[in-house]
Design an enzyme around this catalytic site. Structure first.
Site, short mmCIF file in Angstrom:
data_model
loop_
_atom_site.label_atom_id
_atom_site.label_comp_id
_atom_site.label_asym_id
_atom_site.label_seq_id
_atom_site.Cartn_x
_atom_site.Cartn_y
_atom_site.Cartn_z
CD GLU A 1 -2.38 -1.35 2.75
OE1 GLU A 1 -2.31 -0.67 3.56
OE2 GLU A 1 -2.57 -2.42 3.07
CE1 TYR B 1 -0.26 10.76 3.05
CE2 TYR B 1 1.96 10.77 2.73
CZ TYR B 1 0.61 9.89 2.81
OH TYR B 1 -0.31 8.59 2.40
CB CYS C 1 -2.29 35.97 9.91
SG CYS C 1 -2.85 37.30 8.36
NE ARG D 1 5.01 15.30 3.82
CZ ARG D 1 5.98 15.13 4.39
NH1 ARG D 1 6.73 16.31 4.29
NH2 ARG D 1 6.43 14.78 5.20
C1 LIG Z 1 -1.71 6.50 4.70
C2 LIG Z 1 -1.99 4.46 5.05
C3 LIG Z 1 -0.99 3.78 3.63
C4 LIG Z 1 0.49 4.63 3.09
O1 LIG Z 1 1.00 5.56 3.38
P1 LIG Z 1 2.45 5.96 2.82
O2 LIG Z 1 3.33 6.18 4.03
O3 LIG Z 1 2.35 7.22 1.84
O4 LIG Z 1 3.11 5.36 1.69
C5 LIG Z 1 -0.81 2.98 3.36
N1 LIG Z 1 -1.57 2.26 4.39
C6 LIG Z 1 -2.70 2.13 4.84
C7 LIG Z 1 -3.47 1.68 5.90
C8 LIG Z 1 -2.50 3.99 5.12
O5 LIG Z 1 -2.80 4.49 5.87
#
Ligand SMILES: *Cc1c(COP(=O)(O)O)cnc(C)c1O
Length: 432
Positions: A287, A385, A356, A326
């Site tokens: 992911e 992000y 501000c 960020r």
């Molecule tokens: C945010 C998130 C990701 C991705 O995270 P990265 O650091 O951008 O790779 C993957 N899985 C879940 C469940 C998340 O909440």
């Protein structure tokens, strides 16, 4: 490889000069490189090719429809965290059957929507959620595919706001409780236990915590896979990227070499994890968000004023914390480079926005090339992000987004008209 580099004095995105884009489309401006996105996806996809796997791009890191479509065209799946993100994936032409649905607070209507679209799996974060998914599935006369998110309680060695895999966090179910949860879930008639999921945090710059987490859950996965005929294990995202190339490479002019790579390489990641994962015989899901989109985008901003007060030099730009939060939110570092290089030496500067708030800064006391009004600066590594966390604070319209591919440039999101910001608001009747 990154596709943002200098040719002569000018910063380029692929084959297009960034200063021309800033003049033509205005600033603040997000610019994404399609080639970088593609390259990052494919490197990870290829590295994992010895196992049956699916890369599910984390939509929340950058959800622009053109980014999603780029990845859908490459065969990517998607990790979503809301009904809205599923709608986006559909709008971009992505396949809902390649979507996994994460998040601790899924509502009934989100669950129903995702069930009707046949998502690959719900990644459930509590027993109450499993019961709710079961109830909605029963009402729709469906069987809902689910996985449970295990919290392996390993420290991810990253910023506190982006660590998710310890018991201090709201995410997942404690490692020790998982077997009991699966046993009870197996009795819910409208669930199919399809996998196990984990995600220990974000911006991890070494493979060690991933390896530690995988090693810890291996015996559990084997046990569950046998008892419940699981099909997949998701090892989450979290692969970190280089935000401080000068520090990482020891060469301030890293872009010249075009060799700036992620510290945590897909090959290194795969080499350590595949020997553990392959013997499981399960489909492996990944992911990644930041790893794919982070270095595929920059934020271009214009210098409005240079203000010297006391010992300080403030470079006041037209982008602000509402465009890229960020630095304010995570103390994050973004490399800041001139879009057009000039001679003139460096000076310690704070780059700040017009909002501000004292927190509205992009860097503090950093040696930067001297700039003046009208010059453009680029904040690198802003693809993940970045725009997705933008707000309208100070009634500032959302920035425009461009996609570049070779010599081609297209608007991937129009700059927001100011009136749109208050278009849903009303002066209520009794005030008129
Ligand atoms: C945010 C998130 C990701 C991705 O995270 P990265 O650091 O951008 O790779 C993957 N899985 C879940 C469940 C998340 O909440």
């Amino acid at each position: 490889m990154h596709d943002f580099r200098y040719l002569g004095r000018k910063l380029y995105c692929e084959d297009v000069a960034v200063d021309a884009l800033a003049r033509r489309f205005g600033t603040p401006l997000y610019i994404y490189s399609q080639h970088t996105l593609t390259d990052h996806f494919q490197k990870l996809d290829r590295a994992m090719s010895p196992v049956d796997h699916l890369v599910c791009y984390s939509v929340k890191s950058n959800s622009n429809l053109s980014i999603l479509r780029t990845l859908a065209n490459l065969g990517s799946g998607f990790d979503i965290v809301s009904g809205g993100e599923l709608q986006r994936v559909l709008a971009a032409g992505g396949d809902p059957r390649r979507c996994i649905f994460a998040g601790v607070g899924k509502t009934e209507s989100e669950i129903e929507f995702a069930l009707r679209r046949n998502v690959y799996s719900f990644n459930a974060e509590s027993e109450a959620e499993l019961q709710r998914i079961n109830r909605v599935a029963a009402r729709l006369k469906q069987i809902a595919p689910v996985a449970v998110r295990v919290n392996p309680n390993v420290a991810a060695q990253t910023h506190a706001k982006i660590t998710t895999g310890t018991y201090e966090n709201k995410f997942g179910i404690a490692f020790e409780q998982i077997e009991g949860v699966y046993a009870r879930a197996a009795r819910l008639k409208h669930l199919r236990l399809r996998g196990l999921q984990m995600h220990i945090g974000s911006q991890l710059t070494s493979v060690a915590p991933f390896e530690q987490a995988v090693r810890k859950v291996l015996p559990l996965v084997r046990q569950l896979a046998k008892t419940h005929e699981l099909e997949f294990l998701s090892i989450g995202g979290g692969l970190g990227i280089v935000y401080q190339p000068a520090l990482a490479s020891g060469r301030p002019e890293w872009w010249k070499t075009a060799a700036a790579t992620n510290i945590l390489t897909p090959a290194g990641y795969a080499a350590r994890l595949l020997p553990l994962l392959q013997p499981l015989g399960l489909k492996i899901l990944l992911e990644p968000g930041r790893f794919i989109s982070g270095n595929a985008g920059i934020l271009v901003t214009r210098v409005e004023y240079v203000k010297r007060t006391g010992p300080k030099t403030f470079v006041i730009v037209d982008a602000a914390m509402n465009d890229l939060i960020r630095p304010a939110f995570y103390d994050a570092y973004h490399e800041i480079v001139p879009v057009m290089r000039r001679r003139g030496g460096h000076i310690k500067s704070d780059v700040v926005g017009p909002i501000c708030e004292s927190g509205d800064y992009f860097c503090k006391d950093r040696p930067l090339p001297r700039v003046g009004e009208g010059d453009y600066l680029a904040l690198l590594s802003a693809g993940a992000y970045g725009f997705v966390m933008a707000s309208n604070y100070n009634t500032r319209p959302l920035a425009a987004e461009l996609l570049v591919s070779g010599r081609r440039v297209a608007v991937a999101r129009e700059r927001q008209p100011a009136e749109e910001i208050w278009s849903g608001e009303k002066v209520v009747a009794w005030l008129r």
